[in-house]
Design a protein around this motif. Structure first.
Motif, PDB file in Angstrom:
ATOM      1  N   GLY A 258     141.681  45.847  73.912  1.00  0.00           N
ATOM      2  CA  GLY A 258     140.432  46.593  73.895  1.00  0.00           C
ATOM      3  C   GLY A 258     140.258  47.540  75.052  1.00  0.00           C
ATOM      4  O   GLY A 258     139.190  48.155  75.207  1.00  0.00           O
ATOM      5  N   LEU A 259     141.270  47.681  75.904  1.00  0.00           N
ATOM      6  CA  LEU A 259     141.170  48.587  77.035  1.00  0.00           C
ATOM      7  C   LEU A 259     141.220  50.045  76.586  1.00  0.00           C
ATOM      8  O   LEU A 259     140.691  50.936  77.286  1.00  0.00           O
ATOM      9  N   ALA A 260     141.888  50.284  75.459  1.00  0.00           N
ATOM     10  CA  ALA A 260     141.934  51.636  74.906  1.00  0.00           C
ATOM     11  C   ALA A 260     140.876  51.754  73.816  1.00  0.00           C
ATOM     12  O   ALA A 260     140.562  50.802  73.113  1.00  0.00           O
ATOM     13  N   ARG A 261     140.335  52.941  73.671  1.00  0.00           N
ATOM     14  CA  ARG A 261     139.300  53.182  72.664  1.00  0.00           C
ATOM     15  C   ARG A 261     139.970  53.494  71.344  1.00  0.00           C
ATOM     16  O   ARG A 261     140.932  54.233  71.251  1.00  0.00           O
ATOM     17  N   ALA A 262     139.443  52.898  70.261  1.00  0.00           N
ATOM     18  CA  ALA A 262     140.004  53.128  68.939  1.00  0.00           C
ATOM     19  C   ALA A 262     139.710  54.532  68.469  1.00  0.00           C
ATOM     20  O   ALA A 262     138.751  55.150  68.890  1.00  0.00           O
TER      21      ALA A 262
ATOM     22  N   PHE B 287     145.269  50.985  64.823  1.00  0.00           N
ATOM     23  CA  PHE B 287     146.614  51.351  64.381  1.00  0.00           C
ATOM     24  C   PHE B 287     146.720  52.853  64.164  1.00  0.00           C
ATOM     25  O   PHE B 287     147.689  53.498  64.584  1.00  0.00           O
ATOM     26  N   VAL B 288     145.723  53.436  63.508  1.00  0.00           N
ATOM     27  CA  VAL B 288     145.735  54.883  63.282  1.00  0.00           C
ATOM     28  C   VAL B 288     145.680  55.628  64.611  1.00  0.00           C
ATOM     29  O   VAL B 288     146.347  56.653  64.793  1.00  0.00           O
ATOM     30  N   ALA B 289     144.891  55.105  65.556  1.00  0.00           N
ATOM     31  CA  ALA B 289     144.841  55.734  66.874  1.00  0.00           C
ATOM     32  C   ALA B 289     146.219  55.736  67.533  1.00  0.00           C
ATOM     33  O   ALA B 289     146.646  56.730  68.130  1.00  0.00           O
ATOM     34  N   ILE B 290     146.929  54.629  67.423  1.00  0.00           N
ATOM     35  CA  ILE B 290     148.274  54.551  67.995  1.00  0.00           C
ATOM     36  C   ILE B 290     149.211  55.553  67.325  1.00  0.00           C
ATOM     37  O   ILE B 290     150.092  56.140  67.967  1.00  0.00           O
ATOM     38  N   CYS B 291     149.013  55.784  66.025  1.00  0.00           N
ATOM     39  CA  CYS B 291     149.878  56.729  65.301  1.00  0.00           C
ATOM     40  C   CYS B 291     149.730  58.162  65.822  1.00  0.00           C
ATOM     41  O   CYS B 291     150.580  59.014  65.536  1.00  0.00           O
TER      42      CYS B 291
END
Length: 397
Positions: A393-397, A350-354
Motif C-alpha cells: 500500500g505504499l504506492a498509490r493504485a 495490477f493495472v497500475a503496475i502495467c
C-alpha cells in the motif's frame, strides 16, 4: 477385423495441437489418421506471437491484423497504454481459417483426414488398439499403434484413457465475433491496431475480458470459473459500454479453457494427450495457440519415437520437454492470476503496475520469445521493489 484400416498413429482432434501432431508424424514417414469433428470453432482471441509464426512457418496471408500494442483498463476506468517497441507485433488469426490451414497442411504432408466424432478407444484381443468413431449415423473403426488425444479441454480420450491425469483447472470462455467499426466510427476508443484488455469484476470476476482486432472483424469475449456468472451478459455490457452494441454479430462461441498442465499426459501404454486436452493454456493470459502447437509437435515426436522403439516411456518425453521449457512460465502466471485477479482492489494495482516501463519491456519480450526474461537483473529488481510497494500500500493504485 482384417478389413479395419491400420495406422501408425491416430490423432483425435484437428485443432492446432492435433493438426501439428499429425503433420509432424506424416513428415516423419508415419501413417497417420487425423480425425476431426466438423463445424466446431473454439472461442479464441486469435493472438499469435512472432515466435509461433517463425517456428511453424505461418504465411502472412493468415494474419488478419497486426496489433502494435495493448490498452489495459482497470475497474475504475484507468487506461494504461502498452505499446510494443520497434517492429514488434501481436499477430491475429481467425481460428476457422487458421485451423483449416493447419489441417490441410497435415494432409499435404501425408496425413489421412476423416470427419467424425470420436466415441471410444478399445484394446482388442489381437493386440490392436481400436478407435471407434461416428460419421453422421454410421459407426466406423480404425486401428492404430498409438493414439494422440487432442480433443479439447473436455477430452473424451483423457477421461477414458488417462484418468490418472486428474481434473484440469478451467475457466469457461465465451466470445462474439462482430463486424469491426469503420475507421473513425464512434466506438469508444476503437483502434484496429490494438488489443484491449479489461480487468474488472463486472465483466469477469476472476479472469479478464477482451476486445481484439481481426481486420474486418473483432473478437469480444470474457472468461470466468465462477458458477452462475453470465458471460453473455458481461459481453453485452462490454459491447454497450464501448459503443459496439449495435455492431453486426457474425457468430458466437463458448468452451472451457484449461489453465494448468495435467500431471500426466500418457496412459503408460500407447495413448498421449496434447493441446487443451493436456491443459496447456497459459494461466493469467489464456494464451493457447502457441502452446498447443508446440505440445502437438512434441506429442508427434514422442509418438514417432514410440513407434520406432515400442517403449511406452518414449511418450513421457512430450510432457517432460514441454515443462522443461515452459513449466516455470506457467507457474509464475498461475501465481499472478491467483493473486492479482482476486479482487478489484488488486486488479486496480495490477493495472497500475502495467504502466511501468520495465514491466512493459519484460512482458512484451517474454511474450515474443515465449520464455521468462532473465537477462535484466536491474529491471527485475526495480519491478520487485514496485510490486512490494503496491502490495504494502505504499504506492498509490
Amino acid at each position: 477385423m482384417a478389413a479395419i484400416q491400420d495406422y501408425d498413429v491416430a490423432v483425435i482432434g484437428g485443432g492446432p495441437a492435433g493438426a501439428t501432431a499429425a503433420a509432424t508424424l506424416a513428415r516423419a514417414g508415419r501413417s497417420v489418421l487425423l480425425l476431426d469433428r466438423a463445424g466446431r470453432i473454439k472461442p479464441c482471441g486469435g493472438a499469435v506471437p512472432p515466435r509461433l509464426i517463425h517456428d511453424f512457418d505461418i504465411p502472412d496471408h493468415l494474419l488478419v491484423a497486426r496489433a502494435r500494442g495493448a490498452r489495459i483498463v482497470s475497474p475504475r476506468g484507468r487506461q494504461v497504454s502498452m505499446p510494443i517497441a520497434g517492429d514488434g507485433f501481436v499477430g491475429m488469426v481467425d481460428r476457422d481459417v487458421f485451423d483449416e490451414f493447419l489441417r490441410a497442411r497435415a494432409a499435404s504432408a501425408g496425413a489421412v483426414r476423416l470427419t467424425g466424432r470420436h466415441e471410444r478407444i478399445e484394446r482388442a484381443a489381437d493386440g490392436r488398439t481400436l478407435v471407434h468413431y461416428r460419421a453422421g449415423e454410421v459407426r466406423h473403426t480404425v486401428a492404430a499403434r498409438a493414439v494422440i488425444g487432442a480433443d479439447g479441454a473436455a477430452s473424451a480420450v483423457a477421461r477414458q484413457m488417462v484418468p490418472a491425469a486428474g481434473a484440469a483447472r478451467r475457466v469457461f470462455a465465451y466470445h462474439e465475433v462482430i463486424r469491426a467499426p469503420a475507421a473513425g466510427a464512434a466506438a469508444a476508443g476503437w483502434d484496429g491496431r490494438r488489443c484491449d484488455i479489461y480487468y474488472d469484476a463486472r465483466v469477469s470476476p476472476d479472469f479478464y475480458a477482451w476486445i481484439f482486432p481481426h481486420g474486418e472483424t473483432a473478437s469480444i469475449g470474457t472468461g470466468s470459473a465462477v458458477k452462475g456468472f453470465s458471460l453473455r451478459r458481461a459481453v453485452a455490457a462490454l459491447r454497450d459500454e464501448t459503443g459496439l452494441g449495435q455492431a453486426e454479430t457474425i457468430r458466437a462461441e463458448g468452451a472451457p479453457l484449461p489453465l494448468k498442465p495435467l500431471a500426466r499426459w500418457d496412459d503408460g501404454v500407447n495413448v498421449l494427450l496434447a493441446g487443451d486436452a493436456a491443459g496447456v493454456v497459459a494461466p493469467a493470459s489464456g494464451e493457447g495457440i502457441y502452446y498447443a502447437m508446440l505440445g502437438g509437435k512434441l506429442a508427434g515426436e514422442a509418438a514417432d519415437a514410440f513407434c520406432a522403439s515400442g517403449d511406452a516411456r518414449a511418450l513421457r518425453e512430450a510432457r517432460r520437454r514441454f515443462m522443461a521449457a515452459h513449466g516455470m512460465v506457467f507457474a509464475v502466471l498461475g501465481m499472478m492470476q491467483d493473486f492479482w485477479y482476486a479482487s478489484d482492489r488488486r486488479r486496480e494495482r495490477f493495472v497500475a503496475i502495467c504502466g511501468d516501463a520495465d514491466v512493459q519491456s519484460i512482458t512484451w519480450q517474454a511474450y515474443m520469445e515465449k520464455a521468462l526474461v532473465r537477462a535484466k537483473p536491474a529491471a527485475h529488481l526495480r519491478i520487485f521493489a514496485k510490486n512490494i510497494a503496491h502490495l504494502t500500500g505504499l504506492a498509490r493504485a
